[in-house]
Design a protein around this motif. Structure first.
Motif, mmCIF file in Angstrom:
data_model
loop_
_atom_site.group_PDB
_atom_site.id
_atom_site.type_symbol
_atom_site.label_atom_id
_atom_site.label_comp_id
_atom_site.label_asym_id
_atom_site.label_seq_id
_atom_site.Cartn_x
_atom_site.Cartn_y
_atom_site.Cartn_z
ATOM 1 N N ASN A 1 -6.588 9.318 -9.652
ATOM 2 C CA ASN A 1 -7.124 7.951 -9.642
ATOM 3 C C ASN A 1 -5.986 6.943 -9.770
ATOM 4 O OD1 ASN A 1 -8.707 5.690 -9.701
ATOM 5 N ND2 ASN A 1 -9.598 6.070 -11.721
ATOM 6 N N THR A 2 -5.682 6.283 -8.663
ATOM 7 C CA THR A 2 -4.737 5.155 -8.696
ATOM 8 C C THR A 2 -5.471 3.865 -8.327
ATOM 9 O OG1 THR A 2 -4.058 5.659 -6.418
ATOM 10 C CG2 THR A 2 -2.690 6.539 -8.194
ATOM 11 N N GLY A 3 -6.806 3.881 -8.489
ATOM 12 C CA GLY A 3 -7.628 2.730 -8.143
ATOM 13 C C GLY A 3 -7.952 1.886 -9.361
ATOM 14 N N PRO B 1 0.810 -1.219 0.000
ATOM 15 C CA PRO B 1 0.000 0.000 0.000
ATOM 16 C C PRO B 1 0.845 1.270 0.000
ATOM 17 C CG PRO B 1 -0.119 -1.133 2.115
ATOM 18 C CD PRO B 1 0.543 -2.069 1.169
ATOM 19 N N THR C 1 0.562 8.097 -5.619
ATOM 20 C CA THR C 1 -0.542 9.051 -5.549
ATOM 21 C C THR C 1 -0.024 10.443 -5.206
ATOM 22 O OG1 THR C 1 -2.094 7.326 -4.845
ATOM 23 C CG2 THR C 1 -2.703 9.603 -4.347
ATOM 24 N N HIS D 1 -9.572 5.657 -3.971
ATOM 25 C CA HIS D 1 -8.917 4.441 -3.477
ATOM 26 C C HIS D 1 -9.942 3.363 -3.116
ATOM 27 C CE1 HIS D 1 -5.187 6.666 -3.430
ATOM 28 N NE2 HIS D 1 -5.844 7.642 -2.857
ATOM 29 N N ALA E 1 0.367 4.566 -2.432
ATOM 30 C CA ALA E 1 0.153 5.854 -1.768
ATOM 31 C C ALA E 1 1.218 6.861 -2.181
ATOM 32 C CB ALA E 1 0.154 5.665 -0.254
ATOM 33 N N SER F 1 -9.020 12.092 -4.272
ATOM 34 C CA SER F 1 -8.221 10.924 -4.629
ATOM 35 C C SER F 1 -9.036 9.654 -4.411
ATOM 36 C CB SER F 1 -6.943 10.890 -3.780
ATOM 37 O OG SER F 1 -6.029 9.944 -4.278
ATOM 38 N N ILE G 1 -4.493 1.588 1.588
ATOM 39 C CA ILE G 1 -3.886 2.623 0.748
ATOM 40 C C ILE G 1 -4.431 3.993 1.120
ATOM 41 C CG2 ILE G 1 -3.601 3.457 -1.613
ATOM 42 C CD1 ILE G 1 -3.929 0.474 -2.484
ATOM 43 N N GLY G 2 -5.758 4.100 1.215
ATOM 44 C CA GLY G 2 -6.370 5.378 1.555
ATOM 45 C C GLY G 2 -5.878 5.918 2.887
#
Length: 332
Positions: A233-235, A103, A110, A206, A107, A204, A156-157
């Motif tokens: 957006n890294t999801g 994670p 991001t 997640h 992160a 952001s 991650i969030g």
């Protein structure tokens, strides 16, 4: 005899990390470059396991082929599993995944997207290489005191929130299952999506891709946001309706977009297309904006993450054949 693994969508880094870790397990692995689909699923004949990544197409037809050819386990070497028809797999073939490989890697990527967009480092880099040291058009803003909205507060969030909190940002969070203890300890406030959209300078994503979150970011939600909002957006790609995002970028409602994923990425990401014309008009349009950064689903791509992906994937397979509980199983 040791189980046989048909390993699809192989890149050089996959092969290196899995072969190194497999010294502890001794599985027989056969590597294939293409991602799994109905056109090549027959290659898994004789294998006990297929190991796949995010771009595999595992619908009911593919599952039928795998089952007919004796495959007993689908081992995803990623967290997401929306590309697998779990209903078709139920009671026929087991599915396991790697729920959390690093994670911190995601992160940190991001944050890199946020800072690069804000301070326009990508544009400055291109300018100075051509001898242009002008600051015109490169002004950013201090993130301290601004508000970040984090949608999805899993591992991650949470790390993203802690990083941004340490930079002096105010944090709004949204999750269907809020961690109130974490929020109280870290000075974070859970709120509604509407309030998060309204008050956030940076948003952001997640959260997982589900029927409820598909196209979560669309014209209606963007209309509720601040002028000039930054969206990261890294999801998963389909969390954003890209056509609506493009219109909002053109209207300057969205001031910045950092995308490590794209809803139709399987045709392009992880491959070199520099010598051909990109015939996806939406992706091609995205790449024309100087306030948009698209990276090739690389947020996970660190040495530490690759090692953990290989370890967890191979342990999932070992647990299956040892008859142990599958702690990383996913099912319908």
């Amino acid at each position: 005899m040791k189980p046989k693994i048909a390993f699809f969508d192989t890149k050089s880094h996959d092969k290196a990390s899995f072969l190194e870790k497999n010294q502890q397990y001794g599985f027989e692995i056969k590597f294939y470059k293409s991602h799994l689909s109905k056109d090549n699923a027959i290659l898994a004949k004789g294998a006990d396991v297929v190991c796949i990544f995010v771009n595999a197409e595992v619908d009911a037809e593919v599952i039928d082929i795998l089952v007919e050819n004796g495959v007993k386990l689908i081992a995803l070497r990623c967290a997401g599993y929306n590309n697998v028809d779990l209903k078709a797999a139920k009671n026929r073939i087991k599915v396991v995944r790697v729920p959390a490989y690093s994670p911190h890697s995601i992160a940190e990527h991001t944050l890199a997207l946020m800072l690069t967009l804000n301070r326009k480092i990508h544009r400055a880099y291109n300018r100075t290489r051509e001898g242009n040291f002008s600051l015109e058009g490169l002004m950013g803003f201090e993130m301290k005191g601004k508000t970040a909205g984090i949608i999805g507060t899993g591992k991650i969030g949470k790390i993203v929130m802690q990083i941004l909190k340490s930079m002096g940002m105010n944090i709004l969070a949204y999750d269907l299952h809020p961690d109130t203890e974490f929020a109280e300890k870290n000075g974070i406030r859970y709120t509604t999506l509407d309030e998060l959209y309204r008050d956030s300078d940076i948003i952001s994503l997640h959260c997982p891709l589900t029927k409820e979150t598909e196209y979560l970011i669309n014209k209606d939600s963007i209309d509720k946001m601040k002028e000039g909002v930054m969206i990261i957006n890294t999801g998963r790609g389909k969390l954003i309706n890209t056509k609506d995002l493009i219109e909002a970028l053109k209207d300057k409602k969205v001031g910045y977009a950092g995308l490590d994923v794209y809803e139709e990425e399987s045709d392009y990401f992880y491959e070199d297309h520099s010598d051909v014309v990109i015939d996806d008009d939406i992706l091609a349009r995205l790449l024309t904006f100087n306030n948009v950064i698209v990276t090739s689903h690389q947020a996970f791509f660190t040495k530490e993450a690759l090692a953990e992906i290989a370890r967890t994937t191979l342990q999932n397979i070992q647990d299956f054949f040892d008859g142990k509980p599958l702690v990383n199983e996913v099912s319908a």
